[in-house]
Design an enzyme around this catalytic site. Structure first.
Site, short mmCIF file in Angstrom:
data_model
loop_
_atom_site.label_atom_id
_atom_site.label_comp_id
_atom_site.label_asym_id
_atom_site.label_seq_id
_atom_site.Cartn_x
_atom_site.Cartn_y
_atom_site.Cartn_z
N LYS A 1 104.51 -54.50 42.23
CA LYS A 1 105.28 -54.19 43.43
C LYS A 1 105.42 -55.41 44.35
O LYS A 1 106.36 -55.48 45.13
CB LYS A 1 104.67 -53.00 44.16
CG LYS A 1 104.83 -51.72 43.34
CD LYS A 1 104.52 -50.47 44.10
CE LYS A 1 104.88 -49.22 43.30
NZ LYS A 1 104.00 -49.02 42.12
C1 PLP Z 1 104.32 -48.22 41.04
C2 PLP Z 1 103.61 -48.44 39.75
C3 PLP Z 1 104.13 -47.96 38.53
C4 PLP Z 1 105.36 -47.12 38.44
O1 PLP Z 1 106.54 -47.82 38.76
P1 PLP Z 1 107.89 -47.03 39.13
O2 PLP Z 1 108.82 -48.05 39.65
O3 PLP Z 1 107.50 -46.01 40.16
O4 PLP Z 1 108.38 -46.39 37.87
C5 PLP Z 1 103.43 -48.28 37.37
N1 PLP Z 1 102.28 -48.99 37.39
C6 PLP Z 1 101.76 -49.46 38.55
C7 PLP Z 1 100.48 -50.22 38.51
C8 PLP Z 1 102.39 -49.21 39.77
O5 PLP Z 1 101.86 -49.67 40.92
#
Ligand code: PLP
Length: 475
Positions: free
Chosen positions: A113
């Site tokens: 993220k």
């Molecule tokens: C947010 C997240 C996901 C999922 O990603 P999306 O964009 O919601 O599909 C998967 N793994 C981790 C570690 C995350 O922080």
């Protein structure tokens, strides 16, 4: 480039006007009017670019109300050595002859993220300054999103963050990461309750339009288009690193929750990036896997949502999925709206008659992974390649193995580093995951957090007491 709503009820808007908004006024999601195309010749010219340079090229296709020079300044600041100390940045890490990880988790909070949030921090600061205004970001987090938002917004002019987290429900590492921030514009509020309680408080305060407007409340949730656009960049980056000059096809496998990460892969593919398959991996919360297998999309209730050892994928409905379905129904807002109306009244919709297109036209395939699969995959990868992977990435590696093809590199998106989920790593392999050098002293830093009862009125008062307002807009 202008943006419209998936439900058809928004006049076309430039990028910076949708940047600071959540849902479109008609309840839909903002999407670009057309998807820009990138030619094979242009792709080849991009091979020598740095990550920040590539981001400038791609983002300028989606953003025409920030000049190219200014955009370059913002991407340079976002994708700096300071924020992403790894060398090279966003590396490919081979696990076997067929599978490599795309290293997206080398940023400040050790999860993918950061790739989008770091850019968002820069663009928010830029745009708020240009408008001479401020924004108070109110959010709820169970871990990854909140910390990525805080690390992106810390010290940014014009932005103040109020982040609610459930008291005692995050890992010690996640708490230390968030609560050790001492920046004045970051407020951590630990609520006596679970994540859903925090979410309910955010909904109550953001749903109070008078309060929301007076206090300039905003959000940085996963439906923010700027986050999707920023994520498109690393699909191009991964392809450029995994293919020889002249190019060939690559498949991506994406551990998925809210469909934000893999949606960016879909956009990259629609832009002309030679992507063979987009492999969607879910955990036990398989609402998306079910859709790609059967054509039926049936969101679940909170009570039907399992708490798993890949918690960032524990979703009941996938907030970004609407943008993909918009493309699937030929970008027809009337059709899209009627499907979402049916979701409201009947709790599901059925696109089984379009099933053949999921893979043939859009490259999508899917699979699920369980707690036992995660443990076995973490262990096997560790034994075979010496690499420790986190439980979310393990879901990806497990499902990717079902879709390997001769001559097509498979890139699994590494969505977090194992140190964030040490308990599951210990269970799988009996070793302590390594702490990156720059975070060695994290657990010992003083923490700054306000404890509060599960009461929206107390949060409201806290915001009144701590949120700065532009002089001209003081209530
Ligand atoms: C947010 C997240 C996901 C999922 O990603 P999306 O964009 O919601 O599909 C998967 N793994 C981790 C570690 C995350 O922080």
């Amino acid at each position: 480039m202008k943006y419209v709503s998936t439900r058809g009820g928004m006049s076309p808007q430039p990028f910076c006007d949708i940047l600071l908004e959540g849902l479109a006024p008609d309840g839909g999601l903002a999407v670009p009017e057309t998807i820009p195309r990138v030619s094979a010749a242009t792709l080849e010219q991009w091979r020598s670019l740095t990550y920040a340079e590539l981001a400038t090229e791609i983002l300028s296709l989606f953003i025409d109300d920030i000049s190219r020079d200014e955009l370059a300044t913002l991407t340079n600041a976002a994708y700096s050595r300071e924020a992403f100390p790894g060398e090279p940045m966003v590396p490919l890490k081979p696990l076997s002859n067929e599978i490599s990880l795309l290293g997206l988790s080398e940023g400040p909070t050790l999860a993918f993220k950061d790739m989008a949030m770091q850019l968002l921090g820069q663009v928010f600061e830029y745009e708020l300054e240009r408008r001479g205004t401020t924004l108070n970001i109110l959010g709820a987090t169970s871990g990854d999103t909140g910390s990525a938002a805080e690390y992106a917004m810390r010290g940014k002019r014009g932005v103040t963050v109020f982040m609610l987290s459930p008291q005692g429900r995050m890992s010690a590492f996640q708490r230390a990461q968030m609560y050790s921030l001492q920046d004045e514009n970051i407020h951590n509020i630990a609520i006596e309750g679970v994540f859903d309680d925090c979410q309910d408080i955010v909904k109550a305060l953001s749903g109070d339009l008078e309060f929301k407007t007076a206090w300039r409340l905003g959000a940085v949730n996963s439906i923010n288009w700027a986050r999707i656009a920023a994520q498109v960049v690393y699909y191009f980056w991964g392809w450029l690193r995994a293919t020889p000059a002249g190019g060939s096809e690559v498949s991506f496998c994406v551990p998925s929750g809210n469909f934000g990460n893999i949606l960016a892969g879909h956009i990259a593919r629609e832009m002309g990036l030679p992507v063979r398959r987009l492999v969607l991996a879910t955990n036990e919360n398989n609402v998306l896997e079910e859709f790609f297998r059967t054509g039926v999309y049936r969101p679940r209730s909170a009570a039907q949502t399992h708490a798993t050892s890949s918690p960032s994928m524990d979703i009941s409905k996938a907030s970004n999925f609407e943008r993909f379905v918009f493309d699937l129904v030929g970008r027809d807002p009337a059709k899209l709206s009627s499907l979402w109306k049916q979701l409201e009244t009947q709790g599901y919709f059925d696109l089984a008659d379009r099933k053949a297109e999921f893979e043939e036209r859009y490259g999508f395939v899917s699979g699920t992974s369980s707690h036992a699969d995660r443990l076995a995959t973490i262990k096997r990868v560790h034994q075979e390649s010496g690499v420790l992977i986190d439980p979310h990435t393990a879901d990806g590696v497990k499902v990717a193995a079902q879709y390997l093809e001769e001559g097509v590199p498979m890139l699994v998106l590494e969505t977090a580093l194992p140190v964030k989920f040490a308990e599951t790593i210990r269970e799988a392999v009996g070793v302590e995951p390594p702490v990156p050098e720059h975070l060695a002293g994290l657990a010992d830093l003083p923490q700054r957090v306000v404890k509060m009862a599960c009461d929206a009125e107390q949060v409201r008062q806290y915001i009144r007491d701590h949120a700065p307002l532009p002089e001209s807009e003081a209530p």
